[in-house]
Design an enzyme around this catalytic site. Structure first.
Site, PDB file in Angstrom:
ATOM      1  N   THR A   1     -11.041 -33.896 -18.923  1.00 24.70           N
ATOM      2  CA  THR A   1     -10.732 -34.427 -20.256  1.00 24.70           C
ATOM      3  C   THR A   1     -11.978 -35.007 -20.912  1.00 24.70           C
ATOM      4  OG1 THR A   1     -10.240 -36.681 -19.552  1.00 24.70           O
ATOM      5  CG2 THR A   1      -8.436 -35.084 -19.406  1.00 24.70           C
ATOM      6  N   CYS A   2     -11.835 -35.346 -22.203  1.00 21.33           N
ATOM      7  CA  CYS A   2     -12.974 -35.884 -22.959  1.00 21.33           C
ATOM      8  C   CYS A   2     -13.242 -37.355 -22.650  1.00 21.33           C
ATOM      9  CB  CYS A   2     -12.697 -35.783 -24.456  1.00 21.33           C
ATOM     10  SG  CYS A   2     -12.443 -34.106 -24.976  1.00 21.33           S
ATOM     11  N   ASP A   3     -12.344 -38.008 -21.905  1.00 23.77           N
ATOM     12  CA  ASP A   3     -12.489 -39.442 -21.669  1.00 23.77           C
ATOM     13  C   ASP A   3     -13.604 -39.712 -20.653  1.00 23.77           C
ATOM     14  OD1 ASP A   3     -12.229 -42.112 -21.220  1.00 23.77           O
ATOM     15  OD2 ASP A   3     -10.089 -42.066 -20.778  1.00 23.77           O
ATOM     16  N   SER A   4     -14.525 -40.606 -21.016  1.00 26.45           N
ATOM     17  CA  SER A   4     -15.642 -40.871 -20.079  1.00 26.45           C
ATOM     18  C   SER A   4     -15.169 -41.615 -18.835  1.00 26.45           C
ATOM     19  CB  SER A   4     -16.772 -41.619 -20.772  1.00 26.45           C
ATOM     20  OG  SER A   4     -16.255 -42.764 -21.394  1.00 26.45           O
TER      21      SER A   4
ATOM     22  N   ASN B   1      -5.026 -34.600 -23.330  1.00 28.81           N
ATOM     23  CA  ASN B   1      -5.940 -33.543 -23.794  1.00 28.81           C
ATOM     24  C   ASN B   1      -5.260 -32.170 -23.793  1.00 28.81           C
ATOM     25  OD1 ASN B   1      -9.517 -33.952 -23.303  1.00 28.81           O
ATOM     26  ND2 ASN B   1      -8.070 -35.484 -23.958  1.00 28.81           N
TER      27      ASN B   1
END
Ligand code: PLP
Length: 410
Positions: A347-350, A386
């Site tokens: 996913t785009c979450d860091s 996502n």
């Protein structure tokens, strides 16, 4: 406990190697691609048998929340294990498997969520469940309003275990003093407190804490029996048995050895129940992922996998698990050259980082990775964040599913 971190990791590597070599695993990967969870229900039955042999005077109610896959429910139901539910959906799942048939819910199913809507209580009662947990007066009032006779209430006690993987007494449970007030209130409104329950904390590697919680609960029960001139019939020792993810822990036989001397004599006075979740299912599943991306960042090499913290590795977020992750190429002997790397989810979450400083061979896009001990609190806590689909679960060993369940899975 003779196992060291090194021998545990070696054992886990061998287990992954053996499973990945089977025709069933290869067929599942060919069919589903990755990510895929490879589930072996025979391991769930093995774990149940170990628990039953170690503590033969305890009735085990599998905490369905740990893994609600139909193959797990079917395997445990057939092996004679009982169940612990926390919602209407879990009750419906057991119904699909015939666990509620012929009035057997009363003996086989307990409802242990301390907070329930009126409608959920009615639904559970309609299914035949008669054992419920409470830890506050508002909940007691709900049972008074429903007014169904023959309900056994368990008052949940809180035993804080800050060093458990998940300290479940930070949210639920009462002190001995509050428990006494609840028993008095229940007596006053004609409800039956049949006994007490507790959960020492999930993933608790502390056999002495299990034994102490049992001792303290029995002391409370004996004191209240004398003070209130009554008898209790049920003692529910909860779940919490730990599992060796990336370091050795007390195994279930060791915990059983610690609690047996305290618990066995109590079996003459109370019916003893337990609600294990993790220990039954954790070792039953492997997660197979593949590398979707490779990048060299200022802090080193990153591999981006096709499953992560918002998917099957949700146990990292919700349970503080540190999963082992093996490169498939490492399973039959260490491949080289090696380097440390960060493993990130898709996913785009860091925050979606599975593990840092992993020792791995150099990997390329498409290479497979395998994580063992991925059966508990993984598929059940996964999200579709996502827009990513849930990871499919492939069942490796045959298990007989009821016809109704089969048609819904098809
Ligand atoms: C009420 C209750 N019982 C049993 C369990 C299962 O615990 P474990 O997986 O630690 O055995 C849980 C876990 O959250 C729980 O909340």
């Amino acid at each position: 406990m003779n196992e060291t971190v090194t021998t545990l990791i070696e054992r886990r590597r061998r287990e992954c190697a053996t499973a990945m070599k089977t025709d069933a695993a290869r067929a599942a990967i060919a069919l589903h691609g990755t990510p895929v969870l490879l589930l072996d229900p025979s391991i769930v039955v093995r774990q149940y048998t170990r628990l039953r042999d170690a503590l033969p005077f305890v009735r085990f109610h599998y905490a369905v929340k740990a893994c609600a896959h139909p193959a797990v429910i079917a395997a445990l139901a057939e092996a004679g294990c009982d169940f612990d539910v926390a919602s209407g959906e879990e009750i419906a799942l057991l119904d699909d498997h015939g666990v509620l048939d012929g009035g057997s819910a009363r003996a086989r199913v307990i409802h242990t969520h301390p907070i329930k809507k009126d409608a959920e209580i009615s639904e559970a009662l309609a299914a035949g469940i008669r054992t419920f947990v409470i830890d506050n007066e508002a909940e007691l009032e709900k049972f008074r309003r429903v007014g169904v006779p023959g309900v056994d209430l368990l008052v949940r006690l809180a035993y804080r275990s800050p060093h458990a993987g998940s300290d479940l007494s930070s949210k639920f449970g009462v002190s001995a003093e509050r428990a006494e007030e609840l028993v008095a209130r229940a007596d006053a409104v004609g409800l039956d407190v049949a006994g007490f329950s507790f959960h020492v904390g999930s993933q608790l590697d502390d056999p002495a804490r299990f034994a102490a919680a049992i001792r303290e609960t029995d002391a409370l029960m004996q004191r209240l029996e004398v003070a209130r001139g009554r008898r209790f019939t049920l003692l529910d020792i909860g779940g919490g048995f730990p599992v060796a993810y990336n370091r050795p822990v007390a195994d279930l036989e060791e915990i059983a050895r610690a609690i047996r001397p305290v618990l066995a004599p109590l079996a003459e006075r109370y019916r003893i129940l337990a609600e294990p979740g993790r220990v039954l299912v954790a070792e039953s599943a492997l997660l197979v992922t593949s590398v979707d991306g490779v990048a060299d960042r200022p802090d080193g090499r990153w591999y981006y996998l096709d499953d992560g913290l918002y998917g099957s590795y949700s146990n990292v977020l919700t349970e503080g698990v540190h999963p082992l992750v093996f490169a498939e190429r490492d399973l039959h002997g260490s491949a080289s050259p090696r380097r440390t790397a960060t493993l990130a989810g898709p996913t785009c979450d860091s925050a979606d980082v599975i593990a840092r400083e992993c020792d791995l061979p150099a990997l390329a896009v498409g290479d497979l990775l395998v994580s063992p001990v991925m059966g508990a609190y993984t598929s059940v806590t996964a999200t579709r964040f996502n827009g990513r689909p849930f990871t499919p679960v492939a069942v490796l060993t045959p298990v007989r599913l009821p016809a109704g369940v089969m048609s819904r899975l098809a």
